[in-house]
Write an enzyme that holds these catalytic residues in place. Structure first.
Site, PDB file in Angstrom:
ATOM      1  N   HIS A 254      -6.051   2.503   1.189  1.00  8.43           N
ATOM      2  CA  HIS A 254      -5.001   3.779   1.772  1.00  8.43           C
ATOM      3  C   HIS A 254      -5.958   4.535   3.047  1.00  8.43           C
ATOM      4  O   HIS A 254      -5.217   4.644   3.955  1.00  8.43           O
ATOM      5  CB  HIS A 254      -5.113   4.788   0.573  1.00  8.43           C
ATOM      6  CG  HIS A 254      -4.673   4.355  -0.713  1.00  8.43           C
ATOM      7  ND1 HIS A 254      -3.684   3.358  -0.638  1.00  8.43           N
ATOM      8  CD2 HIS A 254      -4.699   4.591  -1.930  1.00  8.43           C
ATOM      9  CE1 HIS A 254      -3.256   3.070  -1.749  1.00  8.43           C
ATOM     10  NE2 HIS A 254      -3.930   3.936  -2.580  1.00  8.43           N
TER      11      HIS A 254
ATOM     12  N   ASP B 108       0.942  -1.103   0.119  1.00  4.38           N
ATOM     13  CA  ASP B 108       0.189   0.060  -0.030  1.00  4.38           C
ATOM     14  C   ASP B 108       1.114   1.178  -0.028  1.00  4.38           C
ATOM     15  O   ASP B 108       1.540   1.316   1.153  1.00  4.38           O
ATOM     16  CB  ASP B 108      -0.702  -0.138   1.170  1.00  4.38           C
ATOM     17  CG  ASP B 108      -1.939   0.950   1.151  1.00  4.38           C
ATOM     18  OD1 ASP B 108      -1.488   2.119   0.764  1.00  4.38           O
ATOM     19  OD2 ASP B 108      -3.034   0.978   1.794  1.00  4.38           O
ATOM     20  N   HIS B 109       0.793   2.005  -1.014  1.00  2.59           N
ATOM     21  CA  HIS B 109       2.027   3.026  -1.275  1.00  2.59           C
ATOM     22  C   HIS B 109       1.789   4.139  -0.212  1.00  2.59           C
ATOM     23  O   HIS B 109       2.538   4.851  -0.030  1.00  2.59           O
ATOM     24  CB  HIS B 109       2.113   3.357  -2.830  1.00  2.59           C
ATOM     25  CG  HIS B 109       1.060   4.482  -3.029  1.00  2.59           C
ATOM     26  ND1 HIS B 109       0.065   4.069  -3.463  1.00  2.59           N
ATOM     27  CD2 HIS B 109       1.238   5.739  -3.292  1.00  2.59           C
ATOM     28  CE1 HIS B 109      -0.600   5.087  -3.933  1.00  2.59           C
ATOM     29  NE2 HIS B 109      -0.030   6.304  -3.706  1.00  2.59           N
TER      30      HIS B 109
HETATM   31  C1  BG6 Z   1      -3.830   4.771  -6.246  1.00  2.00           C
HETATM   32  C2  BG6 Z   1      -5.134   4.995  -7.145  1.00  2.00           C
HETATM   33  O1  BG6 Z   1      -3.780   3.751  -5.522  1.00  2.00           O
HETATM   34  O2  BG6 Z   1      -3.319   5.997  -5.609  1.00  2.00           O
HETATM   35  C3  BG6 Z   1      -5.092   6.152  -8.090  1.00  2.00           C
HETATM   36  O3  BG6 Z   1      -5.242   3.692  -7.881  1.00  2.00           O
HETATM   37  C4  BG6 Z   1      -4.758   7.477  -7.288  1.00  2.00           C
HETATM   38  O4  BG6 Z   1      -6.313   6.290  -8.518  1.00  2.00           O
HETATM   39  C5  BG6 Z   1      -3.485   7.039  -6.522  1.00  2.00           C
HETATM   40  O5  BG6 Z   1      -4.781   8.580  -7.988  1.00  2.00           O
HETATM   41  C6  BG6 Z   1      -3.162   8.286  -5.729  1.00  2.00           C
HETATM   42  O6  BG6 Z   1      -1.875   8.305  -5.051  1.00  2.00           O
HETATM   43  P1  BG6 Z   1      -1.059   9.544  -4.487  1.00  2.00           P
HETATM   44  O7  BG6 Z   1       0.168   8.957  -3.890  1.00  2.00           O
HETATM   45  O8  BG6 Z   1      -1.002  10.348  -5.885  1.00  2.00           O
HETATM   46  O9  BG6 Z   1      -1.934  10.099  -3.527  1.00  2.00           O
END
Ligand code: BG6
Length: 503
Positions: free
Chosen positions: A252, A189-190
């Site tokens: 997230h 989960d980034h």
């Molecule tokens: C991803 C989603 O997990 O997270 C995308 O699939 C979203 O739709 C993105 O734009 C948002 O990531 P960040 O790091 O830019 O907030």
């Protein structure tokens, strides 16, 4: 347990294998993150990077592609020009993920990597593919004996979406656990790699002054916002099946919530932390259908203006049905049924094409019990608020009242601010660096465990079920470039509260 200090050494020797090597994720995140890790001296010297994809390429062409991706995405070259070292360990395996031959070729490439690069038989298999391919790849790996750990560790990184609902997540868990031990599975989960998100644990548990007030006695409610300016950016076909609840909330946002609401773990061992996270998710009340109608809001963007540019409605995006029922905005009121949080609502909202990119957690405290400044014309004192800004700004601030200098008592809302800017400009990062390094170190703390994924699906599946059985009649329901549909504001107004909009 791995200590933080020990972590700041290069990851263990290994082969880093990416399925979906020519995809967007590999190009935009994985390759730049590996280059950045190398620039920080955190990649093992004994590394091989093996890209697996269907396209016909050779090692040299794939090396050029990898180097160009890193340059284009602003990854940092390592000091002393050793960025070339990383490129030198890049190899390519062409193959279809359904075919046994692909895994035989991979097996040979791994043996070669062990000899040429000294990877010690360790391997990370990163599934950077659409979820429909996960099963075939894991079966293929197991069929070729590549998941066995008799000569080195084997770890599989699984990208989201992890299932489509509770049942499919269960089925996927079963499939993975049929061939892998849970300790080999890294559900990534980034958001958990983001600097401010990592700081949440430090903020809560390395400072004694917040814990005593971090509960229902002092906190009125909590807000979590993940607002994006972006639309679906060419991913219409994926997004049609997903929607914002599956794309952002289930993973997230519920992770952010656990970090705010969990009990202090007894140690920082991954299992101790993950146990506490699961307990919080388990304490969130699953919504009955009538609660969904009351406490869950969905929306879909129409055309509008974002950051000064005209943008199309969701239903006009490529790959999207002109009658789409997919939600691009959601707001939920969640209740955590435990002693710490009983009666404290958690309001979550996320959407695409909103007014501004902003990920923020706001803890709103109760008002002072007695109004002492009536005589000064103060009719109501705004409560204190703690804001944790995750992106684009990275900061923590406390809003409080202060006396404006001068005669009489005039109260003014001021902020105590801590900004990450005080550490100087942060080096470019993709958010994946820490996570990829953790995989190489065998640290699972920031990865979703099987029960965590199921607990999150248990929370959102009733909402999705009600929404799929009752088509939304008002889509598109918000103009691009706004803060979402009116119903989202009403959700809080009903409770006498309002969203903390930035700016
Ligand atoms: C991803 C989603 O997990 O997270 C995308 O699939 C979203 O739709 C993105 O734009 C948002 O990531 P960040 O790091 O830019 O907030």
């Amino acid at each position: 347990m791995t200590t933080r200090a020990a972590r700041l050494r290069p990851g263990d020797p290994c082969a880093f294998v990416v399925f979906g090597a020519m995809g967007d994720l590999t190009k935009r995140k994985l390759l730049p993150a590996l280059y950045n890790l190398q620039a920080n001296g955190l990649l093992p010297r004994e590394l091989a990077f093996l890209g697996v994809a269907r396209r016909a390429l050779d090692d040299a062409a794939f090396r050029d592609y990898a180097a160009a991706a890193a340059r284009e995405l602003g990854a940092r070259p390592a000091a002393g020009g050793s960025a070339a070292d990383f490129t030198a360990c890049v190899h390519y395996v062409k193959g279809d993920f359904e075919e046994a031959g692909t895994y035989e070729a991979l097996s040979a490439a791994l043996a070669h990597a062990a000899k040429e690069h000294g990877t010690s038989g360790n391997a990370v298999f990163y599934l950077a593919t659409p979820p429909g391919e996960f099963s075939a790849i894991v079966r293929g790996l197991a069929g070729a004996g590549l998941t066995r750990q008799d000569a080195g560790w084997r770890r599989v990184v699984v990208e989201k979406p992890f299932g489509h609902d509770l049942d499919s997540a269960r089925a996927l868990n079963r499939e993975l656990s049929g061939v892998l031990d849970e300790s080999q599975i890294y559900r990534i989960d980034h958001y958990l790699g983001k600097e401010t998100v990592q700081n949440l644990m430090v903020f809560r548990f390395a400072n004694g002054m917040f814990e005593p007030i971090w509960n229902r006695r002092y906190v009125d409610h909590v807000q979590l916002t993940v607002a994006e300016e972006l639309g679906v950016e060419g991913r219409g076909a994926y997004y049609e099946e997903a929607g914002v609840v599956r794309d952002i909330v289930q993973n997230h946002m519920l992770q952010l919530l656990t970090l705010v609401a969990m009990e202090p773990p007894s140690t920082l061992a991954p299992e101790a932390v993950r146990n506490e996270k699961v307990k919080v998710l388990d304490a969130i009340r699953a919504m009955e259908p009538e609660q969904v109608l009351r406490d869950a809001v969905r929306g879909q963007y129409g055309a509008g203006e974002v950051a000064g540019k005209r943008v199309a409605a969701y239903r006009d995006e490529p790959g999207v049905s002109t009658t789409s029922q997919t939600e691009t905005f959601a707001a939920l009121k969640l209740v955590v049924d435990n002693w710490r949080w009983a009666g404290v609502p958690f309001y979550l909202r996320s959407g695409k094409r909103l007014a501004r990119r902003d990920t923020q957690i706001s803890i709103q405290f109760r008002r002072p019990p007695l109004l002492l400044f009536e005589e000064a014309g103060v009719e109501q004192i705004e409560p204190n608020r703690l804001d944790i800004l995750v992106q684009p700004e990275e900061a923590i601030s406390i809003s409080m009242k202060a006396k404006r200098p001068g005669p009489g008592i005039v109260l003014e809302q001021v902020k105590l601010d801590f900004s990450y800017a005080r550490f100087g400009p942060l080096p470019p990062a993709t958010g994946y660096e820490r996570l990829l390094h953790d995989v190489m170190m065998g640290d699972t703390e920031l990865f979703h465990r099987a029960d965590l994924v199921l607990a999150s699906w248990r929370i959102v599946t009733p909402v999705l079920d009600v929404w799929s059985s009752l088509p939304a009649r008002d889509f598109p329901s918000y103009e691009s470039g706004t803060w979402g549909p009116a119903a989202s504001f009403e959700l809080l107004a009903r409770d006498g509260r309002r969203w903390v909009n930035p700016g």
